[in-house]
Design a protein around this motif. Structure first.
Motif, mmCIF file in Angstrom:
data_model
loop_
_atom_site.group_PDB
_atom_site.id
_atom_site.type_symbol
_atom_site.label_atom_id
_atom_site.label_comp_id
_atom_site.label_asym_id
_atom_site.label_seq_id
_atom_site.Cartn_x
_atom_site.Cartn_y
_atom_site.Cartn_z
ATOM 1 N N ILE A 6 89.652 33.783 99.582
ATOM 2 C CA ILE A 6 90.483 34.981 99.627
ATOM 3 C C ILE A 6 91.314 34.920 100.902
ATOM 4 N N ALA A 7 92.633 34.869 100.772
ATOM 5 C CA ALA A 7 93.523 34.900 101.931
ATOM 6 C C ALA A 7 93.800 36.360 102.279
ATOM 7 N N ILE A 8 93.504 36.720 103.508
ATOM 8 C CA ILE A 8 93.614 38.121 103.925
ATOM 9 C C ILE A 8 94.788 38.277 104.878
ATOM 10 N N PHE A 9 95.772 39.051 104.431
ATOM 11 C CA PHE A 9 96.950 39.336 105.237
ATOM 12 C C PHE A 9 96.913 40.801 105.652
ATOM 13 N N GLY A 15 93.140 46.314 110.606
ATOM 14 C CA GLY A 15 91.689 46.229 110.483
ATOM 15 C C GLY A 15 91.217 45.077 109.618
ATOM 16 N N LYS A 16 91.970 43.966 109.586
ATOM 17 C CA LYS A 16 91.559 42.816 108.769
ATOM 18 C C LYS A 16 90.220 42.245 109.228
ATOM 19 N N SER A 17 90.088 41.999 110.519
ATOM 20 C CA SER A 17 88.844 41.424 111.046
ATOM 21 C C SER A 17 87.678 42.388 110.870
ATOM 22 N N THR A 18 87.942 43.680 111.055
ATOM 23 C CA THR A 18 86.893 44.687 110.846
ATOM 24 C C THR A 18 86.436 44.696 109.394
ATOM 25 N N LEU A 19 87.368 44.554 108.468
ATOM 26 C CA LEU A 19 87.016 44.503 107.051
ATOM 27 C C LEU A 19 86.180 43.263 106.753
ATOM 28 N N ILE A 20 86.548 42.133 107.328
ATOM 29 C CA ILE A 20 85.758 40.915 107.120
ATOM 30 C C ILE A 20 84.327 41.122 107.623
ATOM 31 N N ASN A 21 84.170 41.730 108.797
ATOM 32 C CA ASN A 21 82.836 42.031 109.319
ATOM 33 C C ASN A 21 82.065 42.940 108.367
ATOM 34 N N ALA A 22 82.757 43.939 107.808
ATOM 35 C CA ALA A 22 82.098 44.884 106.898
ATOM 36 C C ALA A 22 81.659 44.188 105.611
ATOM 37 N N LEU A 23 82.506 43.329 105.055
ATOM 38 C CA LEU A 23 82.143 42.609 103.839
ATOM 39 C C LEU A 23 80.949 41.696 104.072
ATOM 40 N N ARG A 24 80.915 41.053 105.228
ATOM 41 C CA ARG A 24 79.873 40.082 105.528
ATOM 42 C C ARG A 24 78.637 40.724 106.143
ATOM 43 N N CYS A 25 78.675 42.055 106.400
ATOM 44 C CA CYS A 25 77.561 42.742 107.074
ATOM 45 C C CYS A 25 77.235 42.039 108.382
ATOM 46 N N GLU A 42 91.512 31.563 110.276
ATOM 47 C CA GLU A 42 90.097 31.264 110.434
ATOM 48 C C GLU A 42 89.349 31.704 109.180
ATOM 49 N N ALA A 43 88.359 30.908 108.765
ATOM 50 C CA ALA A 43 87.600 31.195 107.548
ATOM 51 C C ALA A 43 86.172 31.602 107.887
ATOM 52 N N SER A 44 85.646 32.573 107.131
ATOM 53 C CA SER A 44 84.260 33.019 107.258
ATOM 54 C C SER A 44 83.648 33.072 105.861
ATOM 55 N N THR A 45 82.346 32.841 105.793
ATOM 56 C CA THR A 45 81.655 32.851 104.503
ATOM 57 C C THR A 45 81.141 34.247 104.180
ATOM 58 N N TRP A 46 81.383 34.676 102.965
ATOM 59 C CA TRP A 46 80.904 35.974 102.469
ATOM 60 C C TRP A 46 80.068 35.721 101.226
ATOM 61 N N ILE A 47 78.805 36.141 101.248
ATOM 62 C CA ILE A 47 77.965 36.082 100.049
ATOM 63 C C ILE A 47 78.270 37.344 99.249
ATOM 64 N N VAL A 57 89.587 34.104 104.408
ATOM 65 C CA VAL A 57 90.501 33.426 105.324
ATOM 66 C C VAL A 57 91.343 34.467 106.049
ATOM 67 N N ASP A 58 91.037 34.678 107.327
ATOM 68 C CA ASP A 58 91.754 35.661 108.139
ATOM 69 C C ASP A 58 93.039 35.028 108.677
ATOM 70 N N THR A 59 94.113 35.800 108.715
ATOM 71 C CA THR A 59 95.406 35.304 109.199
ATOM 72 C C THR A 59 95.968 36.271 110.235
ATOM 73 N N PRO A 60 96.912 35.817 111.075
ATOM 74 C CA PRO A 60 97.531 36.719 112.052
ATOM 75 C C PRO A 60 98.260 37.873 111.363
ATOM 76 N N GLY A 61 98.451 38.944 112.116
ATOM 77 C CA GLY A 61 99.188 40.084 111.586
ATOM 78 C C GLY A 61 100.587 39.692 111.152
ATOM 79 N N ILE A 62 101.066 40.310 110.093
ATOM 80 C CA ILE A 62 102.349 39.926 109.498
ATOM 81 C C ILE A 62 103.485 39.986 110.506
#
Length: 379
Positions: A6-9, A15-25, A42-47, A57-62
């Protein structure tokens, strides 16, 4: 088979990074109230579900990656992604709109998350959602524009004992269930080969098993800390020679209990939060377990008698106070396991539930034996 991506823009500070933290607990993605924390892809694994491991996949702000809204890093992330997620925290900006229109050529499923809705009232949320959906007609289905709060802020007016009030601010658990469900559904719908789910199942099951084992070990360690501290409080009550000071030993001991159990969970609580939590436990415990409190008071009164009277008072006081501290300790473990929440019914219900699972005679007998043994070593 590789995991779906999932590419996250998002716009700056959406709050992209915060959302990634929330999804991954988890809390391993750096976040900040100041935009621009993410400087690279940067990529992080989400179960996402048992058997479904996903790369986020986190990306810089637009607004950071050029006038067009996307640079080659972001484009490369989109080309290799199975799904594109745009995170916004306000009405759709021109940059965000251009980003989605540009990504449409890749034929990827696209979802929009309107974050930080906890900062808006219900009417404002409905208005922003309506505007975003209107502007994205033909680009993103209206049902795929979803309101979330990755790290919701809750403000509550608290009344103090002296009648004054203060505003308490805290973080609530993420409100992202609808988005999680849609992301998983979209990935499964778009997967060219659903065998990816089976390929990841063994790894996911092993990870879940390891997490469960670590959580059980952590709880067991916290319970040992709670029980040992309760025994220490009991001993302090027993050896204290001045009966009136015993009324101070309990609250002070409970504060130690609060700190040590928090430390068992890797936390460093503030002095204010320790005092507040200890005071709440003592106040509620006095009301709910008046028999044990009475035992502490009677034991203190017996201490004024010389010889056997003092010894009997010490043992009685230690047994009553230690049992109450034991209940407090186990309740605090549940409090931390439940993300700083006493659960349904609040603290009273939690204390009652803990007490119902304990064998008072066995605990009292153990405390008395330990106190007698330690007192004999002091004599």
């Amino acid at each position: 088979m590789t995991s779906p991506r999932i590419a996250i823009f998002g716009v700056i500070n959406a709050g992209k990074s915060t959302l990634i933290n929330a999804l991954r607990c988890a809390a391993d993605r750096e976040t900040s109230p100041i935009g621009g924390t993410t400087r690279a892809v940067e990529a992080s694994t989400w179960i996402a579900a048992p058997g479904l491991s996903v790369e986020l996949v986190d990306t810089p702000g637009i607004e950071e990656v050029g006038e067009s809204g996307l640079d080659e890093l972001a484009l490369a992330a989109a080309r290799t992604a199975d799904l594109v997620l745009l995170v916004i925290a306000e009405d759709l900006t021109d940059s965000a709109h251009a980003a989605l229109v540009g990504l449409r050529e890749f034929g990827k499923p696209m979802i929009v998350a309107l974050n930080k809705v906890d900062l808006l009232d219900e009417a404002a949320v409905d208005s922003v959602l309506s505007n975003v959906r209107d502007r994205l007609q033909g680009v993103v289905p209206p049902s795929d524009v979803i309101a979330i709060a990755a790290a919701p802020i809750v403000r509550e007016r608290i009344r103090e004992a002296d009648g004054s009030t203060r505003l308490d601010t805290r973080r609530d658990p993420p409100r992202i269930a609808a988005l999680e469900a849609r992301l998983i559904s979209a990935l499964l719908e778009s997967a060219e080969d659903l065998r990816i789910v089976n390929a990841a199942s063994v790894e996911a099951d092993a990870l879940i098993a390891r997490r469960d084992a670590l959580r059980r070990e952590r709880r067991a360690a916290a319970e040992r800390v709670a029980d040992e501290t309760a025994a220490g409080i009991a001993f302090a009550l027993a050896v204290n020679p001045v009966p009136l000071i015993d009324f101070l030993t309990g609250p002070a001991g409970v504060a130690v209990l609060v700190v040590r159990i928090a430390q068992a969970y890797g936390e460093v609580p503030s002095a204010e939060s320790v005092r507040a939590l200890a005071a709440t436990l003592v106040r509620t415990g006095r009301t709910r377990f008046w028999g044990s409190v009475a035992g502490v008071i009677v034991g203190g009164a017996l201490k004024v008698l010389p010889g056997l009277g003092h010894a009997a008072g010490a043992v009685a006081q230690a047994a009553a106070g230690g049992y109450l501290a034991h209940i407090f300790g186990r309740a605090l473990v549940d409090y931390h396991e439940n993300d700083h929440d006493w659960g349904e019914g609040g603290l009273v219900a939690r204390l009652d539930a803990v007490a119902s699972t304990l064998d008072r005679r066995e605990i009292t007998r153990g405390l008395v034996d330990r106190i007698k043994q330690r007192l004999s070593h002091r004599s």
